[in-house]
Scaffold this motif. Structure first.
Motif, PDB file in Angstrom:
ATOM      1  N   LEU A  38       0.819  -1.295  -0.012  1.00 13.02           N
ATOM      2  CA  LEU A  38       0.125  -0.005  -0.262  1.00 13.02           C
ATOM      3  C   LEU A  38       0.758   1.348  -0.123  1.00 13.02           C
ATOM      4  N   GLU A  39       2.138   1.291   0.576  1.00 16.01           N
ATOM      5  CA  GLU A  39       2.881   2.384   0.673  1.00 16.01           C
ATOM      6  C   GLU A  39       3.270   2.745  -0.919  1.00 16.01           C
ATOM      7  N   ARG A  40       3.896   1.686  -1.453  1.00 15.34           N
ATOM      8  CA  ARG A  40       4.101   1.661  -2.816  1.00 15.34           C
ATOM      9  C   ARG A  40       3.136   2.188  -3.698  1.00 15.34           C
ATOM     10  N   GLU A  41       1.821   1.809  -3.652  1.00 17.37           N
ATOM     11  CA  GLU A  41       0.649   2.044  -4.402  1.00 17.37           C
ATOM     12  C   GLU A  41       0.019   3.652  -3.974  1.00 17.37           C
ATOM     13  N   LEU A  42       0.303   3.807  -2.615  1.00 18.46           N
ATOM     14  CA  LEU A  42       0.046   5.131  -2.338  1.00 18.46           C
ATOM     15  C   LEU A  42       0.989   6.306  -3.170  1.00 18.46           C
ATOM     16  N   ARG A  43       2.034   5.967  -2.972  1.00 19.22           N
ATOM     17  CA  ARG A  43       3.161   7.018  -3.804  1.00 19.22           C
ATOM     18  C   ARG A  43       2.577   7.266  -5.088  1.00 19.22           C
ATOM     19  N   GLN A  44       2.285   6.174  -5.830  1.00 20.10           N
ATOM     20  CA  GLN A  44       1.770   6.214  -7.145  1.00 20.10           C
ATOM     21  C   GLN A  44       0.371   6.861  -7.226  1.00 20.10           C
ATOM     22  N   ALA A  45      -0.355   6.466  -6.302  1.00 18.72           N
ATOM     23  CA  ALA A  45      -1.660   7.252  -6.323  1.00 18.72           C
ATOM     24  C   ALA A  45      -1.626   8.609  -6.328  1.00 18.72           C
ATOM     25  N   LEU A  46      -0.776   9.035  -5.216  1.00 19.28           N
ATOM     26  CA  LEU A  46      -0.497  10.505  -5.250  1.00 19.28           C
ATOM     27  C   LEU A  46      -0.051  11.146  -6.503  1.00 19.28           C
ATOM     28  N   ASP A  47       0.925  10.590  -7.059  1.00 22.30           N
ATOM     29  CA  ASP A  47       1.541  11.075  -8.365  1.00 22.30           C
ATOM     30  C   ASP A  47       0.547  11.119  -9.397  1.00 22.30           C
ATOM     31  N   ALA A  48      -0.447  10.237  -9.387  1.00 19.43           N
ATOM     32  CA  ALA A  48      -1.369  10.248 -10.378  1.00 19.43           C
ATOM     33  C   ALA A  48      -2.827  11.150 -10.017  1.00 19.43           C
ATOM     34  N   GLY A  49      -2.724  11.585  -8.705  1.00 21.91           N
ATOM     35  CA  GLY A  49      -3.833  12.371  -8.371  1.00 21.91           C
ATOM     36  C   GLY A  49      -5.333  11.477  -8.110  1.00 21.91           C
ATOM     37  N   GLU A  50      -4.990  10.276  -7.484  1.00 29.09           N
ATOM     38  CA  GLU A  50      -6.227   9.575  -7.763  1.00 29.09           C
ATOM     39  C   GLU A  50      -6.932   9.479  -6.220  1.00 29.09           C
ATOM     40  N   ILE A  51      -6.341  10.244  -5.143  1.00 28.00           N
ATOM     41  CA  ILE A  51      -6.883  10.401  -4.001  1.00 28.00           C
ATOM     42  C   ILE A  51      -7.913  11.513  -4.025  1.00 28.00           C
ATOM     43  N   ARG A  52      -9.211  11.269  -3.784  1.00 31.84           N
ATOM     44  CA  ARG A  52      -9.980  12.491  -3.958  1.00 31.84           C
ATOM     45  C   ARG A  52     -10.888  12.700  -2.835  1.00 31.84           C
ATOM     46  N   PRO A  53     -11.449  13.958  -2.477  1.00 28.22           N
ATOM     47  CA  PRO A  53     -12.041  14.428  -1.445  1.00 28.22           C
ATOM     48  C   PRO A  53     -13.545  14.203  -1.703  1.00 28.22           C
ATOM     49  N   VAL A  54     -14.215  13.774  -0.505  1.00 25.61           N
ATOM     50  CA  VAL A  54     -15.562  13.803  -0.557  1.00 25.61           C
ATOM     51  C   VAL A  54     -16.221  14.665   0.811  1.00 25.61           C
ATOM     52  N   PHE A  55     -17.049  14.983   0.798  1.00 25.99           N
ATOM     53  CA  PHE A  55     -17.806  15.987   2.105  1.00 25.99           C
ATOM     54  C   PHE A  55     -19.006  15.456   2.626  1.00 25.99           C
ATOM     55  N   GLN A  56     -18.893  15.515   3.969  1.00 25.89           N
ATOM     56  CA  GLN A  56     -19.587  14.801   4.884  1.00 25.89           C
ATOM     57  C   GLN A  56     -20.392  16.221   5.474  1.00 25.89           C
ATOM     58  N   MET A  57     -21.804  16.235   5.410  1.00 26.73           N
ATOM     59  CA  MET A  57     -22.564  17.448   5.858  1.00 26.73           C
ATOM     60  C   MET A  57     -22.505  17.472   7.182  1.00 26.73           C
ATOM     61  N   GLN A  58     -22.674  18.799   7.865  1.00 26.36           N
ATOM     62  CA  GLN A  58     -22.648  18.999   9.182  1.00 26.36           C
ATOM     63  C   GLN A  58     -23.885  19.836   9.147  1.00 26.36           C
ATOM     64  N   THR A  59     -25.123  19.610   9.875  1.00 27.10           N
ATOM     65  CA  THR A  59     -26.460  20.324   9.991  1.00 27.10           C
ATOM     66  C   THR A  59     -26.686  20.678  11.358  1.00 27.10           C
ATOM     67  N   ASP A  60     -27.479  21.800  11.254  1.00 28.64           N
ATOM     68  CA  ASP A  60     -27.882  22.267  12.451  1.00 28.64           C
ATOM     69  C   ASP A  60     -28.978  21.606  13.083  1.00 28.64           C
ATOM     70  N   LEU A  61     -29.097  21.035  14.471  1.00 36.57           N
ATOM     71  CA  LEU A  61     -29.915  20.178  14.921  1.00 36.57           C
ATOM     72  C   LEU A  61     -31.379  20.740  15.432  1.00 36.57           C
ATOM     73  N   ILE A  62     -31.479  21.922  15.173  1.00 35.56           N
ATOM     74  CA  ILE A  62     -32.813  22.648  15.313  1.00 35.56           C
ATOM     75  C   ILE A  62     -33.324  22.876  14.070  1.00 35.56           C
ATOM     76  N   THR A  63     -32.750  23.749  13.113  1.00 38.42           N
ATOM     77  CA  THR A  63     -33.423  24.300  11.892  1.00 38.42           C
ATOM     78  C   THR A  63     -33.195  23.071  10.693  1.00 38.42           C
ATOM     79  N   GLY A  64     -32.013  21.966  10.797  1.00 39.73           N
ATOM     80  CA  GLY A  64     -31.740  21.276   9.873  1.00 39.73           C
ATOM     81  C   GLY A  64     -30.815  21.972   8.670  1.00 39.73           C
ATOM     82  N   ASP A  65     -30.593  22.994   8.766  1.00 43.32           N
ATOM     83  CA  ASP A  65     -29.690  23.818   7.947  1.00 43.32           C
ATOM     84  C   ASP A  65     -28.193  23.173   7.802  1.00 43.32           C
TER      85      ASP A  65
END
Length: 271
Positions: A14-41
């Motif tokens: 995994l260390e070898r593959e991680l180096r290659q993945a970083l070189d190739a830009g294969e690690i991507r972000p995802v976004f988990q919501m944080q919501t207000d418990l009163i309003t749901g916003d």
């Protein structure tokens, strides 16, 4: 011995593959919501790293992030995720969203002028500091001492808010909240999962919420998966919810559609 040998071989692979993945830009972000418990916003998002390997399949951050930390790859991994997250945060800010996008800062980054590292990423992406939150754990100070504390204190000077992650686990102490310039406490998912069956846990979470509020901080409950979790966090006077109750972490396009549903619906209308 065979189990240990297998573990060592996988880590090396995994260390070898991680180096290659970083070189190739294969690690991507995802976004988990944080919501207000009163309003749901939607109040913000936490950025999480995702790695889907073409042969090995999806590799958990719980596995590849420690490898990145041990192998010296954590700075490059953080740079790639952080710049992508900041670009997204800047885009949402320009569209009118005034919540914050949180990024995790590994304890391994501290002691290396992490505040300047973050500031360089803000400048490179033209992202307002007010659109960003840094998530740290208390192990930062245990690992790096006073130098880390100075770097943490420099983050709010940039305009970034600071969240203390996994609070209630490990070495948690109210004294940390006096040392750190913390704007938000995140109650660990291990507590949230036990809320329905444990009165002691509910008392602990309520006490954390009261402590945070007394110090002028907001409190987020992590790992909320059910409506019971949501209701009990609300009863404990926690401010925000984060977890699969609101849905899984989203790629940027899906998160944008969730954040701006009117705009998304308008784009999908036939001309």
């Amino acid at each position: 011995h065979e189990d240990l040998e297998t573990e060592i071989k996988r880590k090396s692979l995994l260390e070898r593959e991680l180096r290659q993945a970083l070189d190739a830009g294969e690690i991507r972000p995802v976004f988990q919501m944080q919501t207000d418990l009163i309003t749901g916003d939607i109040m913000g998002f936490e950025t999480l790293a995702r790695w889907h390997h073409r042969q090995l399949g999806t590799i958990s951050p719980a596995e590849f992030i420690p490898i990145a930390e041990d192998s010296g790859l954590i700075r490059e991994l953080t740079y790639q995720i952080m710049t992508q997250a900041f670009q997204t945060a800047a885009k949402w800010y320009d569209m009118g969203f005034r919540g914050r996008v949180a990024v995790n800062l590994s304890p391994k980054l501290f002691g290396t002028q992490v505040d300047e590292f973050v500031n360089d990423c803000l400048f490179e992406t033209n992202c307002p500091a007010s659109a960003v939150e840094a998530e740290i754990t208390e192990t930062v100070v245990l690992a790096s001492g006073q130098s880390a504390l100075r770097e943490i204190q420099a983050l709010p000077e940039l305009g970034i808010t600071v969240a203390l992650d996994d609070f209630g686990m490990g070495y948690s102490s109210p004294s940390y909240l006096q040392k750190f310039p913390v704007d938000k406490i995140k109650v660990d998912a291990a507590f949230v999962s036990k809320l329905p069956e444990s009165g002691e846990t509910r008392a602990i979470v309520s006490a954390i919420a009261d402590l945070g509020h007394a110090l002028g901080m907001r409190v987020t409950g992590e790992g909320a998966e059910t409506d019971a979790h949501r209701q009990l966090l609300k009863a404990c006077k926690v401010d925000y919810l984060q977890g699969y109750f609101d849905g899984p972490p989203l790629a940027e396009r899906a998160a944008t559609a969730r954040l701006f549903p009117t705009l998304s619906a308008h784009r999908q209308m036939p001309r």
